[in-house]
Design a protein around this motif. Structure first.
Motif, short mmCIF file in Angstrom:
data_model
loop_
_atom_site.label_atom_id
_atom_site.label_comp_id
_atom_site.label_asym_id
_atom_site.label_seq_id
_atom_site.Cartn_x
_atom_site.Cartn_y
_atom_site.Cartn_z
N PRO A 138 38.90 37.39 31.82
CA PRO A 138 40.03 38.17 32.36
C PRO A 138 40.75 37.42 33.48
N PHE A 139 42.03 37.65 33.56
CA PHE A 139 42.84 37.05 34.63
C PHE A 139 42.26 37.39 36.01
N ALA A 140 41.76 38.62 36.16
CA ALA A 140 41.26 39.07 37.45
C ALA A 140 40.09 38.25 37.94
N ALA A 141 39.33 37.64 37.04
CA ALA A 141 38.16 36.88 37.47
C ALA A 141 38.56 35.73 38.39
N ARG A 142 39.53 34.93 37.96
CA ARG A 142 39.96 33.82 38.81
C ARG A 142 40.85 34.30 39.95
N PHE A 143 41.68 35.30 39.70
CA PHE A 143 42.57 35.81 40.74
C PHE A 143 41.74 36.34 41.92
N ASN A 144 40.75 37.16 41.64
CA ASN A 144 39.92 37.73 42.70
C ASN A 144 39.01 36.68 43.32
N ARG A 145 38.64 35.68 42.55
CA ARG A 145 37.75 34.63 43.05
C ARG A 145 38.38 33.92 44.25
N GLY A 146 39.69 33.71 44.21
CA GLY A 146 40.36 33.04 45.33
C GLY A 146 40.24 33.83 46.61
N TYR A 147 40.38 35.16 46.51
CA TYR A 147 40.25 36.01 47.70
C TYR A 147 38.83 35.95 48.25
N VAL A 148 37.84 36.00 47.35
CA VAL A 148 36.44 35.98 47.78
C VAL A 148 36.12 34.65 48.48
N LEU A 149 36.57 33.55 47.92
CA LEU A 149 36.35 32.25 48.55
C LEU A 149 36.99 32.20 49.94
N THR A 150 38.16 32.80 50.07
CA THR A 150 38.82 32.84 51.38
C THR A 150 37.99 33.64 52.37
N ARG A 151 37.48 34.79 51.94
CA ARG A 151 36.66 35.62 52.82
C ARG A 151 35.37 34.91 53.21
N LEU A 152 34.87 34.04 52.35
CA LEU A 152 33.66 33.29 52.65
C LEU A 152 33.95 32.05 53.49
N GLY A 153 35.22 31.82 53.81
CA GLY A 153 35.59 30.67 54.64
C GLY A 153 35.68 29.36 53.88
N ARG A 154 35.63 29.42 52.57
CA ARG A 154 35.72 28.20 51.75
C ARG A 154 37.18 27.99 51.35
N LEU A 155 37.98 27.60 52.34
CA LEU A 155 39.42 27.58 52.16
C LEU A 155 39.88 26.52 51.17
N GLU A 156 39.31 25.34 51.23
CA GLU A 156 39.72 24.29 50.30
C GLU A 156 39.39 24.68 48.86
N ASP A 157 38.22 25.28 48.66
CA ASP A 157 37.87 25.76 47.31
C ASP A 157 38.81 26.87 46.87
#
Length: 352
Positions: A138-157
């Motif tokens: 689903p599109f949401a898997a990658r779309f939401n993944r970016g937000y989660v990585l940001t919340r985890l502080g993994r900005l480059e990822d």
């Protein structure tokens, strides 16, 4: 046990698409075929979409009673439970469903959404990564993944994730906005500006992209242009602007209804001074002085009470500091709607 005919299922699908007006048709098909899970699922999904969660649960539970492994019915029920604030139940439901159908990228994605809502960002990332390992996730898997990585502080990822999505879905304004969000967090304002422009070229009324572009422009010193974006965002999406102002308060040291572009510019550059980056100190001092000497300076510039205090450590003349202090005092009085009479209107008290 009778199942709905192909014609009846098509009729049920049309009724689902019609929304509330198709409810009676769906209920009639469910009544004629009480042992067919598909009409009950469609009824439950339609009621979920209408916000009638209690009724939706009844229909979805009936559908799952008839076919416990329906991916779409399980997902719909989890959405209903989430909407009702029953997050632990929704999570348990999806974890059990994933255990029975580990290859379902849709269930894994929905589990990630529930984990996000529970604040379990590492768990959500694991679910999204597992969903993305299957074909056509689903599109949401990658779309939401970016937000989660940001919340985890993994900005480059997060940036790599969001850029991939922007390349694969260039027509989607939200994916460009998400790129801008990460670029702003990385203090890459030129790149953030480019991403915002891409989002706004697709959706000119994207309020959050306007706010981000205003932030990027302000950080780059284009205060007047930034103010135009913020003013437009106030009309298009006042709630988003209010949320931005509340969030920016943590950086500025105080809460205002509207920070304004100059205030944003000032605080972003003052942060750099606090981090021992003095490369823009002279320009910051000149900008404050120019504002004081300009009769047409950008709006909201002197309503921020922290600016006069923070300029005390800068090379700014006393006349400018006094001008700032008076401006803040006037703005504060106006916001408070002061009822205190001025001294000149108070009756003189006689001395004994």
């Amino acid at each position: 046990m009778t199942h709905a005919s192909e014609e009846e299922l098509q009729q049920a699908a049309r009724a689902f698409a019609d929304g509330a007006s198709g409810e009676s048709t769906l209920r009639d098909i469910c009544a004629r075929h009480p042992d067919d899970p598909q009409p009950h699922f469609l009824l439950g999904a339609m009621l979920e979409r209408a916000g009638r969660y209690a009724d939706s649960l009844v229909a979805l539970d009936r559908s799952l009673q008839l076919d416990p492994d329906q991916v779409h019915a399980l997902s719909a029920k989890a959405l209903v439970l989430q909407a009702l604030g029953r997050l632990l139940e929704a999570r348990s439901l999806l974890e059990n469903a994933v255990g029975r159908q580990p290859g379902s990228s849709q269930l894994l994605t929905n589990l990630g959404v529930i984990q996000e809502a529970n604040g379990d960002f590492p768990g959500a990332l694991k679910s999204y990564d597992e969903a993305l390992a299957y074909p056509d996730p689903p599109f949401a898997a990658r779309f939401n993944r970016g937000y989660v990585l940001t919340r985890l502080g993994r900005l480059e990822d997060a940036l790599l994730n969001n850029r991939f999505l922007a390349d694969s879905h260039p027509e989607n304004a939200d994916v460009h906005f998400n790129v801008a969000e990460v670029q702003l967090a990385l203090h890459r304002y030129e790149e953030a500006l480019d991403a915002c422009n891409r989002a706004l070229a697709i959706r000119p009324d994207h309020g959050k992209a306007l706010i981000d572009r205003g932030l990027a422009l302000a950080a780059l010193g284009n205060v007047e242009e930034a103010q135009r974006d913020l003013d437009r965002a106030r009309v298009i999406d006042p709630r988003a602007l209010a949320e931005f102002n509340l969030g920016f308060a943590a950086r500025a040291g105080g809460i205002l209804e509207d920070f304004g572009a100059f205030s944003i510019y000032f605080h972003l550059n003052y942060e750099r001074l606090e981090q021992c980056d003095w490369t823009h100190r002279d320009e910051l001092e000149r900008s404050v002085s120019r504002l004081a000497n300009s009769s047409s300076g950008p709006g909201h510039a002197i309503s921020d009470p922290n600016i006069p205090f923070r300029t005390l450590g800068l090379n700014i003349d006393r006349a400018t500091q006094l001008w700032l202090a008076k401006g803040v005092a006037s703005a504060t009085e106006a916001r408070a709607g002061s009822r205190i009479p001025s001294l000149k209107n108070r009756p003189a008290r006689s001395r004994p």
